[in-house]
Design a protein around this motif. Structure first.
Motif, PDB file in Angstrom:
ATOM      1  N   TRP A 269      26.411  43.497  61.501  1.00 25.42           N
ATOM      2  CA  TRP A 269      26.325  44.189  60.215  1.00 25.42           C
ATOM      3  C   TRP A 269      27.434  45.220  60.070  1.00 25.42           C
ATOM      4  N   VAL A 270      27.595  46.053  61.095  1.00 26.71           N
ATOM      5  CA  VAL A 270      28.637  47.085  61.035  1.00 26.71           C
ATOM      6  C   VAL A 270      30.006  46.430  60.878  1.00 26.71           C
ATOM      7  N   GLY A 271      30.239  45.379  61.663  1.00 28.51           N
ATOM      8  CA  GLY A 271      31.518  44.679  61.564  1.00 28.51           C
ATOM      9  C   GLY A 271      31.754  44.086  60.198  1.00 28.51           C
ATOM     10  N   ASP A 272      30.699  43.517  59.592  1.00 30.63           N
ATOM     11  CA  ASP A 272      30.820  42.931  58.252  1.00 30.63           C
ATOM     12  C   ASP A 272      31.233  43.978  57.224  1.00 30.63           C
ATOM     13  N   TYR A 273      30.593  45.140  57.267  1.00 36.39           N
ATOM     14  CA  TYR A 273      30.899  46.173  56.281  1.00 36.39           C
ATOM     15  C   TYR A 273      32.270  46.781  56.524  1.00 36.39           C
ATOM     16  N   ILE A 274      32.659  46.869  57.787  1.00 35.69           N
ATOM     17  CA  ILE A 274      34.026  47.307  58.096  1.00 35.69           C
ATOM     18  C   ILE A 274      35.022  46.319  57.494  1.00 35.69           C
ATOM     19  N   ALA A 275      34.740  45.023  57.673  1.00 32.12           N
ATOM     20  CA  ALA A 275      35.648  43.992  57.165  1.00 32.12           C
ATOM     21  C   ALA A 275      35.711  44.000  55.645  1.00 32.12           C
ATOM     22  N   LYS A 276      34.574  44.218  54.978  1.00 30.26           N
ATOM     23  CA  LYS A 276      34.597  44.264  53.513  1.00 30.26           C
ATOM     24  C   LYS A 276      35.515  45.368  53.010  1.00 30.26           C
ATOM     25  N   ALA A 277      35.376  46.534  53.621  1.00 26.34           N
ATOM     26  CA  ALA A 277      36.235  47.645  53.228  1.00 26.34           C
ATOM     27  C   ALA A 277      37.703  47.328  53.526  1.00 26.34           C
ATOM     28  N   ALA A 278      37.953  46.712  54.682  1.00 24.74           N
ATOM     29  CA  ALA A 278      39.326  46.420  55.093  1.00 24.74           C
ATOM     30  C   ALA A 278      39.962  45.350  54.220  1.00 24.74           C
ATOM     31  N   VAL A 279      39.234  44.261  53.962  1.00 24.74           N
ATOM     32  CA  VAL A 279      39.791  43.164  53.165  1.00 24.74           C
ATOM     33  C   VAL A 279      40.067  43.627  51.741  1.00 24.74           C
ATOM     34  N   THR A 280      39.137  44.412  51.187  1.00 26.10           N
ATOM     35  CA  THR A 280      39.339  44.934  49.833  1.00 26.10           C
ATOM     36  C   THR A 280      40.627  45.749  49.753  1.00 26.10           C
ATOM     37  N   LEU A 281      40.831  46.617  50.741  1.00 27.67           N
ATOM     38  CA  LEU A 281      42.038  47.438  50.758  1.00 27.67           C
ATOM     39  C   LEU A 281      43.269  46.586  51.020  1.00 27.67           C
ATOM     40  N   LEU A 282      43.160  45.637  51.942  1.00 26.88           N
ATOM     41  CA  LEU A 282      44.291  44.779  52.285  1.00 26.88           C
ATOM     42  C   LEU A 282      44.781  43.997  51.066  1.00 26.88           C
ATOM     43  N   VAL A 283      43.845  43.416  50.320  1.00 27.10           N
ATOM     44  CA  VAL A 283      44.223  42.636  49.137  1.00 27.10           C
ATOM     45  C   VAL A 283      44.835  43.545  48.074  1.00 27.10           C
ATOM     46  N   TYR A 284      44.273  44.734  47.924  1.00 30.27           N
ATOM     47  CA  TYR A 284      44.828  45.657  46.932  1.00 30.27           C
ATOM     48  C   TYR A 284      46.246  46.086  47.316  1.00 30.27           C
ATOM     49  N   GLN A 285      46.480  46.337  48.603  1.00 29.18           N
ATOM     50  CA  GLN A 285      47.811  46.733  49.053  1.00 29.18           C
ATOM     51  C   GLN A 285      48.828  45.611  48.823  1.00 29.18           C
ATOM     52  N   GLU A 286      48.378  44.370  49.003  1.00 31.45           N
ATOM     53  CA  GLU A 286      49.283  43.238  48.858  1.00 31.45           C
ATOM     54  C   GLU A 286      49.581  42.909  47.394  1.00 31.45           C
ATOM     55  N   THR A 287      48.585  43.146  46.515  1.00 28.90           N
ATOM     56  CA  THR A 287      48.722  42.688  45.124  1.00 28.90           C
ATOM     57  C   THR A 287      48.741  43.812  44.095  1.00 28.90           C
ATOM     58  N   GLU A 288      48.209  44.979  44.483  1.00 19.40           N
ATOM     59  CA  GLU A 288      48.018  46.096  43.552  1.00 19.40           C
ATOM     60  C   GLU A 288      47.177  45.669  42.347  1.00 19.40           C
ATOM     61  N   SER A 289      46.270  44.723  42.586  1.00 14.30           N
ATOM     62  CA  SER A 289      45.394  44.207  41.536  1.00 14.30           C
ATOM     63  C   SER A 289      43.952  44.606  41.829  1.00 14.30           C
ATOM     64  N   VAL A 290      43.360  45.346  40.892  1.00 11.99           N
ATOM     65  CA  VAL A 290      41.953  45.727  41.062  1.00 11.99           C
ATOM     66  C   VAL A 290      41.064  44.488  40.992  1.00 11.99           C
ATOM     67  N   ALA A 291      41.407  43.560  40.107  1.00 10.87           N
ATOM     68  CA  ALA A 291      40.595  42.354  39.948  1.00 10.87           C
ATOM     69  C   ALA A 291      40.561  41.533  41.234  1.00 10.87           C
ATOM     70  N   LEU A 292      41.720  41.320  41.858  1.00 14.09           N
ATOM     71  CA  LEU A 292      41.762  40.552  43.102  1.00 14.09           C
ATOM     72  C   LEU A 292      41.066  41.305  44.233  1.00 14.09           C
ATOM     73  N   SER A 293      41.196  42.615  44.227  1.00 13.09           N
ATOM     74  CA  SER A 293      40.517  43.413  45.238  1.00 13.09           C
ATOM     75  C   SER A 293      38.998  43.275  45.096  1.00 13.09           C
ATOM     76  N   ALA A 294      38.505  43.322  43.860  1.00  7.99           N
ATOM     77  CA  ALA A 294      37.073  43.133  43.625  1.00  7.99           C
ATOM     78  C   ALA A 294      36.634  41.719  43.985  1.00  7.99           C
TER      79      ALA A 294
END
Length: 472
Positions: free
Chosen positions: A38-63
Motif C-alpha cells: 500500500w505504501v509503495g503504491d501511494y508513493i508510486a502514484k505521487a511519483a508517476v504523477t509528478l514524473l509525467v507532469y515534468q515530462e509533459t507539463e500537462s495537467v491532463a496527462l498528469s491526472a
C-alpha cells in the motif's frame, strides 16, 4: 484429521482483542506485506504523477497517470479477480507482487516516453485485482469469528494510514527524484512477495481444474452469488450506498478549499479536508472494532449507515474548512464502524469457492460508485455552490440509507444463510493430504446454489431441496 469450521456469527460475548488477532502468525505476515504494498503504491502514484507532469507539463496527462491505477477495476475487475479462485492464494499474491516489481523497475527507467510509462503503469495495476482478491479470500482462512472482524478493522485502518503516509512520503521522495520513488515501490513489492511466500501456508486452490468452465462464466457466477443471495445483496447495497456519500468531501476537497477557504491557506484547507475522512476511519475502525461487543456492532450497523451521510448535511450552512473536516471525520468514523462488520458478515455468508470472485464484484462496485459520486457532484458543483451540493447530496443519502436499513434482512434470514455457507465449507474443507474435497458450491453455478425450496425459502447456498441445520 477432520477439519472443523467454528460458528463465527456475532455473539453476545466480548469482542476479540488485538493480542488474539496478532497472535495469528499468518495474519502478521499478510498485514505487513499488504502495508508495504500500500505504501509503495501511494508513493508510486505521487511519483508517476509528478514524473509525467515534468515530462509533459500537462495537467491532463498528469491526472491521467493518477487515474490509470483505477482502470483495471473498471474494465475487468471481477474478471481478473476470478483468476485468484483458480490458483493457490499464496501463489497468486507472490506472482502479482513479482510482476508489479518488475514492471515498476521498467517504469523507473529515465526519459522513457510518456505513452510507454502510462502503458506500463496500466499493466502494473492489472495485477491489483487478483492480488487483492486472493488476500481477501485468505483472510477468513486465517482469522475466525470476531477475530476476523477486528482483523478487517485493523487492515482497513492501516490501509488508510498507509494512504496518508504514502502520499506524504511519495511527494517528498518524488520531489527529490521520481526514479528513486518508483524503485522504492519496486522494493516494497519484492519484500511483500518474500513475506507472503515464507509466512503464508500453501493451501490448495478454491476451485479445482475439474470444476472450471471458462473465466466469463465463472465471473458471471460471482455476480449471481452476490446479487442472487438476499443477505449478500443487502450487504452489497449497504456498502455501495455508504461509498456513494462518504467519498464526496475528499473528492471535492481541492475546489472546496479554493472557493470556501474561510481565511485559511487553500493548500492547508485542502489537506485538512482530504485527511479528515481517513483519520476518522482509522479511529472508528479501531475504537468500535475493539471496544464494542460483536452483537452490539451488528445492531449498530443500520444506525451508523444512516449517521454517515447525516453528519454531512450541515455542509449546507457553508462551514469553514476545519468544521468541514470534522464532519468528514465523523462520516469516516461511522463508515468504519459498519464496514468491517459488513465485510465479516459477507465472507461468513459466502459458500466456498466464491470468495475471490465476490470480492472482485464488490471492489469493482466500490470503485465505480466512488468515481460516479465524485463525477456527479463535481458536475453539479459547476452550477451550484459546493456546500449546497454536498449538503443536499448527503440529505438524499439519509433517505437512501434509511430505506436500506429498513429493508435489512431479519436475523433469522442472516443466520440461515451463514449456517448454510458454513455447512458447505465443512464439505469443502481440505483433507489430511491437503487436497480439497469439492462440494456442491464449487461444482455448481451460482444460480443452482441459490435455488429456494419449500424447506429453504431463503434460497440459501446449498444442496437444492435439502434443509441444512448447521465467515469465515
Amino acid at each position: 484429521m477432520e477439519a472443523t469450521v467454528p460458528d463465527e456469527r456475532p455473539s453476545p460475548e466480548g469482542p476479540a482483542t488485538f493480542r488474539e488477532v496478532f497472535a495469528q502468525r499468518e495474519y502478521r505476515f499478510v498485514l505487513t506485506a499488504s502495508t508495504l504494498s500500500w505504501v509503495g503504491d501511494y508513493i508510486a502514484k505521487a511519483a508517476v504523477t509528478l514524473l509525467v507532469y515534468q515530462e509533459t507539463e500537462s495537467v491532463a496527462l498528469s491526472a491521467t497517470a493518477f487515474a490509470v491505477s483505477y482502470l483495471p477495476w473498471l474494465v475487468g475487475g471481477p474478471f481478473l479477480a476470478t483468476l485468484a479462485e483458480r490458483y493457490r492464494y499464496r501463489n497468486v499474491m507472490v506472482a502479482c507482487d513479482l510482476i508489479r516489481m518488475a514492471l515498476m523497475v521498467l517504469i523507473a527507467i529515465p526519459e522513457a516516453p510518456v505513452g510507454l510509462t502510462l502503458a506500463l503503469l496500466f499493466a502494473t495495476t492489472l495485477a491489483n485485482p487478483p492480488s487483492q482478491a486472493a488476500r481477501s479470500a485468505l483472510m477468513p482462512l486465517m482469522l475466525t469469528g470476531d477475530r476476523l472482524v477486528l482483523g478487517l478493522s485493523i487492515s482497513g485502518s492501516v490501509g488508510q494510514a498507509a494512504q496518508v503516509g504514502g502520499y506524504l512520503a511519495g511527494a517528498a521522495i518524488a520531489a527529490f527524484s521520481p526514479t528513486v520513488a518508483l524503485l522504492a515501490n519496486a522494493v516494497t513489492f519484492a519484500l511483500s512477495a518474500a513475506l507472503v511466500h515464507f509466512g503464508v501456508a500453501d493451501r490448495p486452490s478454491a476451485m479445482t481444474a475439474a470444476h472450471r468452465s471458462h473465466l466469463l462464466r465463472e465471473t458471471g457466477d460471482g455476480f449471481r452469488i452476490v446479487f442472487g443471495t438476499p443477505v449478500l445483496r443487502a450487504i452489497a447495497v449497504l456498502v455501495f450506498s455508504a461509498m456513494l456519500f462518504s467519498i464526496v468531501p475528499e473528492g471535492l476537497a481541492a475546489a472546496w478549499a479554493s472557493e470556501h477557504s474561510g481565511g485559511m491557506n487553500a493548500g492547508a484547507a485542502q489537506a485538512v479536508i482530504m485527511a479528515a475522512n481517513p483519520i476518522g476511519f482509522i479511529l472508528g475502525g479501531l475504537l468500535i472494532g475493539r471496544a464494542v461487543a460483536p452483537a452490539r456492532r451488528l445492531a449498530l450497523m443500520r444506525p451508523l449507515a444512516v449517521l454517515a451521510p447525516l453528519v454531512l448535511v450541515p455542509s449546507l450552512l457553508d462551514p469553514p474548512p476545519v468544521v468541514v473536516a470534522l464532519l468528514a471525520a465523523a462520516c469516516g468514523f461511522a463508515v468504519a464502524g459498519l464496514l468491517p462488520v459488513a465485510n465479516g458478515l459477507f465472507v461468513q455468508a459466502l459458500p466456498n469457492g466464491f470468495r475471490a470472485r465476490a470480492f472482485g464484484v464488490m471492489a469493482t462496485g466500490v470503485q465505480v460508485i466512488q468515481g460516479m459520486a465524485v463525477l456527479v457532484t463535481g458536475l453539479l458543483a459547476e452550477r451550484f455552490s459546493i456546500p449546497l451540493v454536498v449538503g443536499l447530496w448527503s440529505a438524499a443519502g439519509v433517505v437512501l440509507m434509511t430505506v436500506t436499513a429498513l429493508s435489512w434482512p431479519s436475523r433469522a434470514t442472516i443466520d440461515a444463510t451463514v449456517d448454510a455457507a458454513r455447512f458447505e465449507r465443512r464439505d469443502d474443507a481440505p483433507d489430511a493430504a491437503g487436497t480439497a474435497t469439492v462440494g456442491t458450491s464449487s461444482a455448481r453455478t451460482g444460480s443452482e446454489c441459490l435455488r429456494p425450496t419449500a424447506d429453504d425459502p431463503v434460497g440459501r447456498p446449498g444442496e437444492p431441496g435439502r434443509h441444512r441445520h448447521a465467515v469465515t
